[in-house]
Design a protein around this motif. Structure first.
Motif, short mmCIF file in Angstrom:
data_model
loop_
_atom_site.label_atom_id
_atom_site.label_comp_id
_atom_site.label_asym_id
_atom_site.label_seq_id
_atom_site.Cartn_x
_atom_site.Cartn_y
_atom_site.Cartn_z
N ALA A 53 17.21 74.49 49.48
CA ALA A 53 16.33 74.69 50.64
C ALA A 53 14.86 74.55 50.24
N ASN A 54 14.49 75.02 49.06
CA ASN A 54 13.11 74.88 48.60
C ASN A 54 12.76 73.41 48.38
N ILE A 55 13.67 72.68 47.74
CA ILE A 55 13.41 71.26 47.47
C ILE A 55 13.28 70.49 48.78
N THR A 65 6.70 79.41 50.85
CA THR A 65 6.13 80.74 51.05
C THR A 65 6.48 81.60 49.85
N ASP A 66 5.84 82.75 49.75
CA ASP A 66 6.20 83.66 48.67
C ASP A 66 7.65 84.08 48.77
N ASP A 67 8.15 84.28 49.98
CA ASP A 67 9.56 84.65 50.14
C ASP A 67 10.49 83.55 49.61
N ASP A 68 10.06 82.29 49.73
CA ASP A 68 10.84 81.18 49.15
C ASP A 68 10.83 81.25 47.63
N ARG A 69 9.70 81.68 47.08
CA ARG A 69 9.50 81.62 45.63
C ARG A 69 10.14 82.79 44.85
N ASP A 74 12.54 84.79 39.94
CA ASP A 74 13.49 85.71 39.29
C ASP A 74 14.47 84.95 38.40
N ALA A 75 14.92 83.78 38.85
CA ALA A 75 15.85 82.97 38.04
C ALA A 75 15.16 82.46 36.78
N ASP A 101 3.06 87.96 37.21
CA ASP A 101 3.49 89.35 37.06
C ASP A 101 4.99 89.47 37.27
N ARG A 102 5.51 88.73 38.24
CA ARG A 102 6.96 88.74 38.52
C ARG A 102 7.72 88.21 37.30
#
Length: 179
Positions: A53-55, A65-69, A74-75, A101-102
């Motif tokens: 979906a991101n690609i 968006t940040d929610d997409d990222r 995390d991966a 930071d994440r």
């Protein structure tokens, strides 16, 4: 002894997990594998961690968006965590401090190599690459989002002018000089 061996040995005296960061077109996918080879550690391409979906979104010219990222970061962080003490290099735009930071939250001790350069040089490089889903139309959003490394963040800034070998050499030298 060659200069590459000296840099590699110095940089890997304590194996680091290195995140090669920067806006699209700075050469993360070119420099990351070269740096990993020079340091003698595995390389991972952050684009491979994106869900379809991101690609699709980026291919359509829609910024993430940040929610997409978050799941993507995390991966990448999980991969970096698994390389702790062993070393590794992963490319990842890591444009915002909150993204870095994440990554650090998942993999404390990662260091960043921020590939940086003149916008016109980067745009020119982007316009000549083939087979990549990131269009030059998103470069402005990348620069608008970019928050450069801050003094309290472990990392170095490396200029992207010159050949890939020159850039990789500067990165290896700068990493070797980190505490």
């Amino acid at each position: 002894m060659s200069r590459a061996t000296t840099d590699s040995e110095a940089a890997m005296s304590t194996p680091k997990v290195v995140v090669v960061m920067g806006v699209a077109g700075t050469g993360k996918t070119t420099i990351g594998p070269l740096l990993a080879a020079r340091l003698g550690v595995p390389y991972a391409e952050a684009d491979d961690f994106h869900p379809p979906a991101n690609i699709a979104k980026m291919s359509a010219g829609t910024p993430l968006t940040d929610d997409d990222r978050w799941p993507w970061l995390d991966a990448i962080g999980s991969w970096a965590h698994g390389r702790a003490g062993l070393g590794g290099v992963v490319s990842c735009s890591a444009l915002k401090r909150s993204y870095r930071d994440r990554l650090r939250g998942e993999a404390p001790g990662v260091v960043f190599v921020h590939l940086a350069g003149d916008r016109s040089l980067i745009e020119d490089r982007m316009s000549h690459r083939q087979g990549h889903f990131m269009p030059t139309a998103l470069l402005d959003s990348q620069f608008a989002t970019l928050q450069p490394l801050q003094e309290d963040e472990a990392g170095v800034v490396v200029d992207v002018s010159g050949s890939p070998e020159e850039i990789t050499g500067r990165a290896a030298k700068a990493l070797a000089e980190l505490p």
